[in-house]
Design a protein around this motif. Structure first.
Motif, PDB file in Angstrom:
ATOM      1  N   GLY A   8      16.860  20.954   1.455  1.00 56.20           N
ATOM      2  CA  GLY A   8      17.423  21.260   2.763  1.00 56.20           C
ATOM      3  C   GLY A   8      18.814  21.840   2.756  1.00 56.20           C
ATOM      4  N   GLY A   9      19.425  22.003   1.576  1.00 53.95           N
ATOM      5  CA  GLY A   9      20.803  22.486   1.509  1.00 53.95           C
ATOM      6  C   GLY A   9      20.925  23.944   1.909  1.00 53.95           C
ATOM      7  N   SER A  10      22.151  24.337   2.268  1.00 52.16           N
ATOM      8  CA  SER A  10      22.386  25.701   2.755  1.00 52.16           C
ATOM      9  C   SER A  10      22.639  26.702   1.646  1.00 52.16           C
ATOM     10  CB  SER A  10      23.587  25.710   3.707  1.00 52.16           C
ATOM     11  OG  SER A  10      24.760  25.274   3.041  1.00 52.16           O
ATOM     12  N   GLY A  11      23.035  26.247   0.458  1.00 49.94           N
ATOM     13  CA  GLY A  11      23.255  27.161  -0.655  1.00 49.94           C
ATOM     14  C   GLY A  11      24.470  28.048  -0.496  1.00 49.94           C
ATOM     15  N   SER A  12      25.589  27.462  -0.044  1.00 54.42           N
ATOM     16  CA  SER A  12      26.781  28.270   0.225  1.00 54.42           C
ATOM     17  C   SER A  12      27.312  28.963  -1.023  1.00 54.42           C
ATOM     18  CB  SER A  12      27.877  27.388   0.841  1.00 54.42           C
ATOM     19  OG  SER A  12      28.211  26.316  -0.021  1.00 54.42           O
ATOM     20  N   ARG A  13      27.104  28.364  -2.205  1.00 53.58           N
ATOM     21  CA  ARG A  13      27.634  28.971  -3.432  1.00 53.58           C
ATOM     22  C   ARG A  13      26.805  30.159  -3.903  1.00 53.58           C
ATOM     23  NH1 ARG A  13      27.881  24.385  -7.663  1.00 53.58           N
ATOM     24  NH2 ARG A  13      26.053  23.658  -6.508  1.00 53.58           N
ATOM     25  N   LEU A  14      25.642  30.384  -3.287  1.00 50.39           N
ATOM     26  CA  LEU A  14      24.801  31.530  -3.657  1.00 50.39           C
ATOM     27  C   LEU A  14      24.788  32.614  -2.584  1.00 50.39           C
ATOM     28  CD1 LEU A  14      21.716  29.873  -5.392  1.00 50.39           C
ATOM     29  CD2 LEU A  14      23.293  31.509  -6.405  1.00 50.39           C
ATOM     30  N   ARG A  15      25.720  32.532  -1.643  1.00 52.26           N
ATOM     31  CA  ARG A  15      25.809  33.600  -0.654  1.00 52.26           C
ATOM     32  C   ARG A  15      26.263  34.887  -1.330  1.00 52.26           C
ATOM     33  NH1 ARG A  15      28.933  29.863   3.853  1.00 52.26           N
ATOM     34  NH2 ARG A  15      27.090  28.743   4.570  1.00 52.26           N
ATOM     35  N   PRO A  16      25.803  36.061  -0.849  1.00 54.11           N
ATOM     36  CA  PRO A  16      25.056  36.262   0.398  1.00 54.11           C
ATOM     37  C   PRO A  16      23.539  36.128   0.265  1.00 54.11           C
ATOM     38  CG  PRO A  16      25.606  38.368  -0.533  1.00 54.11           C
ATOM     39  CD  PRO A  16      26.226  37.343  -1.443  1.00 54.11           C
ATOM     40  N   SER A  21      17.684  33.634   2.556  1.00 49.63           N
ATOM     41  CA  SER A  21      16.667  33.005   1.716  1.00 49.63           C
ATOM     42  C   SER A  21      17.115  31.613   1.317  1.00 49.63           C
ATOM     43  CB  SER A  21      16.431  33.854   0.456  1.00 49.63           C
ATOM     44  OG  SER A  21      15.488  33.249  -0.395  1.00 49.63           O
ATOM     45  N   SER A  22      16.162  30.693   1.206  1.00 53.17           N
ATOM     46  CA  SER A  22      16.469  29.345   0.747  1.00 53.17           C
ATOM     47  C   SER A  22      16.928  29.382  -0.706  1.00 53.17           C
ATOM     48  CB  SER A  22      15.213  28.477   0.872  1.00 53.17           C
ATOM     49  OG  SER A  22      15.356  27.286   0.139  1.00 53.17           O
ATOM     50  N   GLY A  54      15.588  21.608   5.849  1.00 48.21           N
ATOM     51  CA  GLY A  54      16.591  21.843   6.879  1.00 48.21           C
ATOM     52  C   GLY A  54      16.323  23.132   7.615  1.00 48.21           C
ATOM     53  N   SER A  55      17.355  23.969   7.722  1.00 46.06           N
ATOM     54  CA  SER A  55      17.231  25.203   8.508  1.00 46.06           C
ATOM     55  C   SER A  55      16.277  26.211   7.899  1.00 46.06           C
ATOM     56  CB  SER A  55      18.616  25.841   8.681  1.00 46.06           C
ATOM     57  OG  SER A  55      19.173  26.168   7.409  1.00 46.06           O
ATOM     58  N   THR A  56      16.001  26.106   6.600  1.00 45.75           N
ATOM     59  CA  THR A  56      15.072  27.036   5.945  1.00 45.75           C
ATOM     60  C   THR A  56      13.664  26.449   5.849  1.00 45.75           C
ATOM     61  OG1 THR A  56      15.682  26.205   3.748  1.00 45.75           O
ATOM     62  CG2 THR A  56      16.933  28.087   4.592  1.00 45.75           C
ATOM     63  N   ALA A  57      13.360  25.455   6.669  1.00 49.98           N
ATOM     64  CA  ALA A  57      12.058  24.780   6.605  1.00 49.98           C
ATOM     65  C   ALA A  57      10.870  25.741   6.661  1.00 49.98           C
ATOM     66  CB  ALA A  57      11.954  23.738   7.716  1.00 49.98           C
ATOM     67  N   PRO A  58      10.845  26.740   7.574  1.00 50.00           N
ATOM     68  CA  PRO A  58       9.667  27.619   7.616  1.00 50.00           C
ATOM     69  C   PRO A  58       9.409  28.339   6.286  1.00 50.00           C
ATOM     70  CG  PRO A  58      10.960  27.867   9.614  1.00 50.00           C
ATOM     71  CD  PRO A  58      11.781  27.035   8.678  1.00 50.00           C
ATOM     72  N   GLU A  59      10.488  28.758   5.632  1.00 48.74           N
ATOM     73  CA  GLU A  59      10.329  29.458   4.354  1.00 48.74           C
ATOM     74  C   GLU A  59       9.837  28.523   3.265  1.00 48.74           C
ATOM     75  OE1 GLU A  59      12.898  32.548   1.543  1.00 48.74           O
ATOM     76  OE2 GLU A  59      13.929  31.278   3.000  1.00 48.74           O
ATOM     77  N   ILE A  60      10.398  27.308   3.212  1.00 47.47           N
ATOM     78  CA  ILE A  60       9.951  26.330   2.219  1.00 47.47           C
ATOM     79  C   ILE A  60       8.487  25.974   2.443  1.00 47.47           C
ATOM     80  CG2 ILE A  60      10.238  23.964   1.388  1.00 47.47           C
ATOM     81  CD1 ILE A  60      12.551  25.597   0.489  1.00 47.47           C
ATOM     82  N   GLU A  61       8.113  25.730   3.684  1.00 48.01           N
ATOM     83  CA  GLU A  61       6.741  25.333   3.996  1.00 48.01           C
ATOM     84  C   GLU A  61       5.759  26.456   3.699  1.00 48.01           C
ATOM     85  OE1 GLU A  61       6.436  23.594   7.897  1.00 48.01           O
ATOM     86  OE2 GLU A  61       8.283  22.440   7.639  1.00 48.01           O
TER      87      GLU A  61
END
Length: 355
Positions: A8-16, A21-22, A54-61
């Motif tokens: 569920g993490g946002s992955g801020s260190r892998l932006r952009p 993308s999750s 979390g916010s990327t749930a549709p992509e993970i699912e």
């Protein structure tokens, strides 16, 4: 035993990259990092898995589905915002019940899997068990102090003055005793319910927290440097094969996998390299430790030690290295004189130019 996977993490260190993308679905060796964790869980004989989203749930699912592709039964557990690992356990209590479980961070990579430690916990369960690994920068991790028997005495989250170099490696095993612990702790200065605080509470209550030190390869793939390193490590284990088309003018050296539907024309490929299905490499050089995903185009270009995501293209680019390139990216030489760089770069992007 069940499993709880945190995705569920946002992955801020892998932006952009993670703006669209999750982070758990960014591929290494052309497979999402999350999939390696799910495969390790299945290999350990665990089939009932809760996935925190979390916010990327549709992509993970969409990527994981019901889990049947991995031999798993998956239940999705929504987390409104990332409030800490202990919070993830707290909201998963109804799924976990009184069962023992392994908690696995979805962006972590353990090369040799978790079968041995899960089997050890099944045979001789303690209140909790953590995987540890020695690191050169312990201030970036949860850090453990242990006795000579491997029992954990103290756990600290990202300490300024670490008391050891043993970092928590993103895999935890618990009995149902942890549920009382996560209810007892308070948010840290970061505003999160820390799993290290919950484990320390268990230790303070006289519960037994055991550790296992990983001797093999482990990485937290939260940044580009570590993603590229995991990609390199996996590619070194690649089984070479050519299922696509390679013309007579091309040279294939070392561990190289050309997937079905891929084409290599008038090019030199030096492994370890994987070229995804539908991709075309022409008049180019692709060097060691490079993953090219599906339906990419590389023409008159040079690239090595990089990850290129699907449907991206390079046209007449002299040299690219140590790069993570997102989906549907087009990299080309600017036309005309004087020589000009024209850039469209997302938030938090990082670009290095030779001139």
């Amino acid at each position: 035993m069940k499993a709880l996977v945190l995705a569920g993490g946002s992955g801020s260190r892998l932006r952009p990259i993670t703006h669209t993308s999750s982070k758990q679905l960014v591929p290494v060796a052309n497979k999402p990092i999350l999939f390696y964790g799910l495969e390790s869980i299945a290999a350990a004989g665990i089939t009932d898995v809760g996935v925190i989203v979390g916010s990327t749930a549709p992509e993970i699912e969409a990527a994981v589905g019901d889990g049947s592709a991995f031999g798993l039964t998956v239940t999705y557990i929504p987390q409104s915002e990332p409030l800490g690992l202990a919070h993830a356990v707290l909201i998963a209590e109804s799924f976990l019940g009184d069962d023992d479980f392994v908690m696995y961070l979805g962006d972590n990579f353990v090369l040799d899997g978790i079968t041995d430690v899960v089997e050890e916990f099944r045979k001789d369960p303690r209140d909790a068990q953590v995987l540890l690994t020695r690191v050169s920068n312990p201030t970036a991790f949860g850090v453990a102090v242990t006795d000579d028997n491997g029992n954990v005495l103290v756990l600290e989250e990202k300490p300024r003055k670490p008391r050891s170099d043993l970092a928590v490696a993103g895999v935890y095993l618990f009995t149902a005793a942890v549920h009382e612990a996560v209810r007892a702790v308070q948010p840290s200065p970061r505003g999160e319910l820390e799993i290290t605080d919950a484990l320390q509470w268990m230790i303070d209550q006289g519960m037994e927290v055991r550790s296992t030190v990983i001797t093999g390869y482990w990485k937290d793939t939260g940044n580009v440097t570590d993603m590229l390193e995991v990609n390199r490590t996996l590619l070194e284990r690649l089984q070479p094969c050519v299922n696509g088309y390679v013309d007579d003018e091309s040279e294939i050296i070392g561990r190289v996998r050309i997937e079905a539907g891929a084409e290599v024309r008038r090019s030199r490929i030096v492994g370890p390299v994987i070229i995804g299905a539908g991709s075309v490499v022409s008049d180019s050089y692709v060097g060691p430790s490079t993953s090219v995903a599906e339906n990419c185009r590389i023409s008159h270009s040079e690239i090595e030690y990089s990850i290129v995501l699907r449907e991206s293209s390079f046209d007449r680019i002299r040299r690219v290295a140590a790069s993570l390139v997102g989906r549907n990216v087009k990299v080309a030489v600017a036309p005309g004189l004087p020589a000009t760089h024209r850039l469209v770069i997302g938030d938090h992007g990082h670009v290095q130019l030779s001139s």
